[in-house]
Design an enzyme around this catalytic site. Structure first.
Site, PDB file in Angstrom:
ATOM      1  N   GLU A 217       0.881  -1.302  -0.006  1.00 17.00           N
ATOM      2  CA  GLU A 217      -0.072  -0.040   0.051  1.00 17.00           C
ATOM      3  C   GLU A 217       0.923   1.366  -0.065  1.00 17.00           C
ATOM      4  O   GLU A 217       1.813   1.201   0.761  1.00 17.00           O
ATOM      5  CB  GLU A 217      -1.050  -0.032   1.200  1.00 17.00           C
ATOM      6  CG  GLU A 217      -1.864   1.058   1.298  1.00 17.00           C
ATOM      7  CD  GLU A 217      -2.797   1.290   2.434  1.00 17.00           C
ATOM      8  OE1 GLU A 217      -3.733   1.850   2.368  1.00 17.00           O
ATOM      9  OE2 GLU A 217      -2.264   0.530   3.448  1.00 17.00           O
TER      10      GLU A 217
ATOM     11  N   LYS B 259     -10.164   2.110  -2.242  1.00 18.59           N
ATOM     12  CA  LYS B 259     -10.147   1.634  -1.026  1.00 18.59           C
ATOM     13  C   LYS B 259     -11.636   2.181  -0.418  1.00 18.59           C
ATOM     14  O   LYS B 259     -11.910   3.350  -0.465  1.00 18.59           O
ATOM     15  CB  LYS B 259      -9.126   2.390  -0.130  1.00 18.59           C
ATOM     16  CG  LYS B 259      -8.997   1.519   1.384  1.00 18.59           C
ATOM     17  CD  LYS B 259      -7.642   1.988   1.959  1.00 18.59           C
ATOM     18  CE  LYS B 259      -7.733   1.540   3.226  1.00 18.59           C
ATOM     19  NZ  LYS B 259      -6.500   1.806   3.863  1.00 18.59           N
TER      20      LYS B 259
ATOM     21  N   CYS C  46      -5.586  -2.926   2.504  1.00 19.04           N
ATOM     22  CA  CYS C  46      -5.379  -2.607   3.831  1.00 19.04           C
ATOM     23  C   CYS C  46      -6.592  -2.750   4.858  1.00 19.04           C
ATOM     24  O   CYS C  46      -7.131  -3.830   5.068  1.00 19.04           O
ATOM     25  CB  CYS C  46      -4.655  -1.439   4.068  1.00 19.04           C
ATOM     26  SG  CYS C  46      -3.634  -1.625   5.627  1.00 19.04           S
TER      27      CYS C  46
END
Length: 293
Positions: free
Chosen positions: A43, A116, A153
């Site tokens: 990331e 995300k 994540c």
């Protein structure tokens, strides 16, 4: 292809964005040299983890997609004939930014992006200050090496995200990650945090009968606010569709791993453990509630 040779690039990141990108590209080249056809980066691999503080100046690190970094990585993908999953700070418009994974096809074209969806806001992880939640949804990205269920994540803590990717036909789940602990935390707490992180993603592999690829950054990054900073614990790994660890990296080392992932095993595992068959979709309406009193 049934067996996909997959590369994972786990690296330290400093303040120099160009140097970080060079480090990523060197890792991609090494993975390709070892036969990888898919290479996954961690990331925000081109920048320090700036979310330790809320500072408007860090918006200057963002760029468009397509843009300078994705163009450079696209050229590398085409040169090496590999698919690359890269995680970048996307400037979509003035005042609108995302934490975005871009998938570059082996011919250098953009196969797709994932923005995300779950954005944390915790001490030293002030991501809500920088990132607008994604609006694309949980859709696998079609590539020459398979349908990539790319998540990022904080998404890794949400079984709903993994399940929706699986139901949409993903061949694997991929998590570029930046997670660590404060060096001030007790060692037993650090171990519990890392254990929970790994168990969660291995659980997604089991529940969905899919391999999971997780690439985490490593190394200490001081806080720009002069506080203790974060020690990213590395530990990148690949799990098979029964949650078994196929390969793992050391916690505190830069690493390029290459792992053979048998995509054909998912069919066999799902026949043996038919979790998708036995879901009680007639009883799940309350999943969309914020909380059940």
């Amino acid at each position: 292809m049934s067996v996909l040779r997959t590369g994972l690039v786990q690296q330290r990141c400093g303040e120099d964005k160009a140097a970080n990108l060079v480090e990523s590209i060197e890792g991609i080249r090494e993975a390709a040299r070892l036969g990888a056809k898919l290479v996954v980066l961690q990331e925000l691999h081109a920048t320090p983890y700036f979310c330790q503080v809320e500072n408007p100046d860090y918006f200057d690190l963002a760029e468009s997609i397509p843009g300078p970094s994705s163009d450079i990585l696209a050229a590398v993908a085409a040169e090496l004939g590999v698919v690359i999953v890269a995680s970048l700070f996307e400037r979509r418009a003035a005042g609108l930014y995302h934490n975005t994974a871009v998938v570059l096809e082996a011919d250098g074209s953009i196969a797709g992006i994932y923005r995300k969806m779950h954005i944390p806001d915790d001490p030293a992880y002030y991501e809500k200050f920088y990132f607008t939640p994604g609006d694309i949804g949980f859709e696998p990205i079609e590539t020459s090496v398979g349908r990539l269920g790319v998540l990022v994540c904080w998404d890794q803590w949400y079984p709903e995200a993994a399940r929706l990717m699986a139901m949409a036909g993903a061949d694997m789940l991929i998590y570029p990650t930046a997670i660590g602990w404060s060096p001030d935390e007790a060692e037993d707490e650090q171990l519990r945090q890392r254990g929970a992180w790994e168990i969660s993603m291995r659980g997604h592999a089991v529940a969905n009968g899919l391999p999971v690829i997780c690439v985490n950054r490593t190394g200490f990054e001081p806080s720009p606010a002069g506080e203790s900073g974060l020690e990213f614990w590395g530990g990148s790994f690949v799990a098979g569709p029964q949650g078994e660890i196929l390969a793992g990296a050391d916690a505190d080392e830069q690493a390029v791993m290459v792992v053979d992932v048998d995509l054909g095993r998912s069919e066999k595992v799902r026949r043996m453990w038919p979790f998708l068959r036995d879901r009680r979709i007639d009883m799940y309406e309350e999943l969309v509630l914020r909380y059940r009193d």
